[in-house]
Motif scaffolding. Structure first.
Motif, PDB file in Angstrom:
ATOM      1  N   ALA A   1       0.851  -1.192   0.000  1.00  0.00           N
ATOM      2  CA  ALA A   1       0.000   0.000   0.000  1.00  0.00           C
ATOM      3  C   ALA A   1       0.886   1.242   0.000  1.00  0.00           C
ATOM      4  CB  ALA A   1      -0.911  -0.004   1.224  1.00  0.00           C
ATOM      5  N   VAL A   2       0.496   2.224  -0.805  1.00  0.00           N
ATOM      6  CA  VAL A   2       1.308   3.431  -0.969  1.00  0.00           C
ATOM      7  C   VAL A   2       1.369   4.221   0.332  1.00  0.00           C
ATOM      8  CG1 VAL A   2       1.483   5.630  -2.202  1.00  0.00           C
ATOM      9  CG2 VAL A   2       0.681   3.567  -3.400  1.00  0.00           C
ATOM     10  N   ARG A   3       2.597   4.577   0.732  1.00  0.00           N
ATOM     11  CA  ARG A   3       2.785   5.499   1.864  1.00  0.00           C
ATOM     12  C   ARG A   3       3.558   6.693   1.350  1.00  0.00           C
ATOM     13  NH1 ARG A   3       5.181   1.041   5.437  1.00  0.00           N
ATOM     14  NH2 ARG A   3       6.397   2.734   6.327  1.00  0.00           N
TER      15      ARG A   3
ATOM     16  N   LEU B   1       7.160   3.686  -1.103  1.00  0.00           N
ATOM     17  CA  LEU B   1       7.304   2.477  -0.280  1.00  0.00           C
ATOM     18  C   LEU B   1       8.639   2.514   0.443  1.00  0.00           C
ATOM     19  CD1 LEU B   1       6.318  -0.210  -2.967  1.00  0.00           C
ATOM     20  CD2 LEU B   1       4.849   0.601  -1.103  1.00  0.00           C
ATOM     21  N   SER B   2       8.670   1.883   1.592  1.00  0.00           N
ATOM     22  CA  SER B   2       9.937   1.681   2.269  1.00  0.00           C
ATOM     23  C   SER B   2      10.571   0.410   1.683  1.00  0.00           C
ATOM     24  CB  SER B   2       9.686   1.522   3.768  1.00  0.00           C
ATOM     25  OG  SER B   2      10.914   1.337   4.429  1.00  0.00           O
ATOM     26  N   TYR B   3      11.844   0.529   1.330  1.00  0.00           N
ATOM     27  CA  TYR B   3      12.509  -0.590   0.663  1.00  0.00           C
ATOM     28  C   TYR B   3      12.950  -1.617   1.692  1.00  0.00           C
ATOM     29  CZ  TYR B   3      15.623  -3.090  -2.488  1.00  0.00           C
ATOM     30  OH  TYR B   3      16.229  -4.065  -3.249  1.00  0.00           O
ATOM     31  N   GLU B   4      12.042  -2.465   2.053  1.00  0.00           N
ATOM     32  CA  GLU B   4      12.308  -3.524   3.036  1.00  0.00           C
ATOM     33  C   GLU B   4      11.205  -4.565   2.891  1.00  0.00           C
ATOM     34  OE1 GLU B   4      12.017  -1.596   6.825  1.00  0.00           O
ATOM     35  OE2 GLU B   4      10.024  -0.830   6.435  1.00  0.00           O
TER      36      GLU B   4
ATOM     37  N   PRO C   1       0.727   0.833  -8.696  1.00  0.00           N
ATOM     38  CA  PRO C   1       0.104   1.957  -7.982  1.00  0.00           C
ATOM     39  C   PRO C   1       1.125   2.800  -7.214  1.00  0.00           C
ATOM     40  CG  PRO C   1      -1.147  -0.067  -7.629  1.00  0.00           C
ATOM     41  CD  PRO C   1       0.139  -0.461  -8.303  1.00  0.00           C
ATOM     42  N   ALA C   2       2.129   2.159  -6.628  1.00  0.00           N
ATOM     43  CA  ALA C   2       3.141   2.897  -5.871  1.00  0.00           C
ATOM     44  C   ALA C   2       3.992   3.756  -6.807  1.00  0.00           C
ATOM     45  CB  ALA C   2       4.018   1.925  -5.081  1.00  0.00           C
TER      46      ALA C   2
END
Ligand SMILES: [Zn+2]
Length: 237
Positions: A47-49, A73-76, A100-101
């Motif tokens: 989900a987009v943050r 997104l956080s790359y993790e 979507p991100a």
């Protein structure tokens, strides 16, 4: 007999396709479970943050002010595994889950353009030729296409020399590795440009890309990255 064979051939092809799917069931690119390209639990993790990272290089080297990088997104965890599956294992079936991100980051970066020089051009950062040859595609180009945005067919940025793999290099070494490595096409002259990359790590790639665009007469209004490494400082929305 011959007639039967002719009739069967297309059928055989179709059945073999199904059989291949049965023998090698699709596994989730995020967790490896036998499932669709991405299971529901992993989809939630993508989900987009929306965040903006302000990239300021060493002022002595880069006196042009901070660059806004829209990230999603956080790359993790799942995001890192899915992108890795796409890039290193050819899991292009997982690309729609990342679209979507990527789209969100692109739209936010493009919105920072005032439009006085026309709509911004999307400039994917170039991949090393070795990586392109190994993968057979450019992940950033594919991400842009899947996100429903458009980059020019002819790349706006290219490498004028091969660079070392950035992995394992510290910030200063990455900057030294990349400095002067890119060149922008004449198409950026007097245009606004949004730089695009998949993962923001130290920002050295974007800084070099911005240098090349400026040298080519363009202006970088922002950058868009699918994901950022969590160690980076970020601002809120
Ligand atoms: Zn999963």
């Amino acid at each position: 007999m011959n007639r039967t064979l002719r009739l069967v051939s297309p059928l055989v092809a179709s059945v073999l396709g199904d059989a291949a799917a049965v023998l090698a069931p699709v596994s989730c690119a995020g967790c490896g479970r036998a499932d669709r390209a991405l299971c529901d639990a992993c989809r939630v993790q993508l989900a987009v943050r929306p965040r903006t990272v302000w990239l300021s290089a060493d002022e002595a080297l880069e006196p042009r002010g901070a660059l806004a990088v829209a990230v999603s997104l956080s790359y993790e965890g799942v995001a890192a595994r899915v992108l890795g599956a796409v890039k290193e294992h050819g899991r292009t079936d997982a690309l729609p889950a990342l679209a979507p991100a990527m789209r969100s980051a692109l739209l936010r970066a493009e919105a920072l353009c005032d439009g006085r020089r026309g709509p911004p051009l999307l400039a994917p950062v170039p991949s090393a030729r070795r990586a392109v040859n190994r993968r057979g595609f450019r992940p950033v180009d594919v991400l842009i296409r899947r996100s429903g945005r458009t980059a020019r067919r002819r790349p706006l940025l290219g490498l004028v020399r091969e660079t070392d793999d950035q992995a394992g290099l510290d910030v200063a070494a990455r900057q030294a590795n990349l400095r002067g490595a890119m060149r922008a096409s004449g198409a950026v002259d007097r245009r606004d440009v949004v730089l695009v990359d998949d993962v923001l790590t130290t920002g050295a790639t974007l800084i070099e890309a911005r240098r090349a665009v400026i040298e080519g007469g363009g202006r970088v209004v922002a950058a868009a990255c699918l994901a950022y490494t969590a160690k980076r400082k970020v601002t809120g929305r």
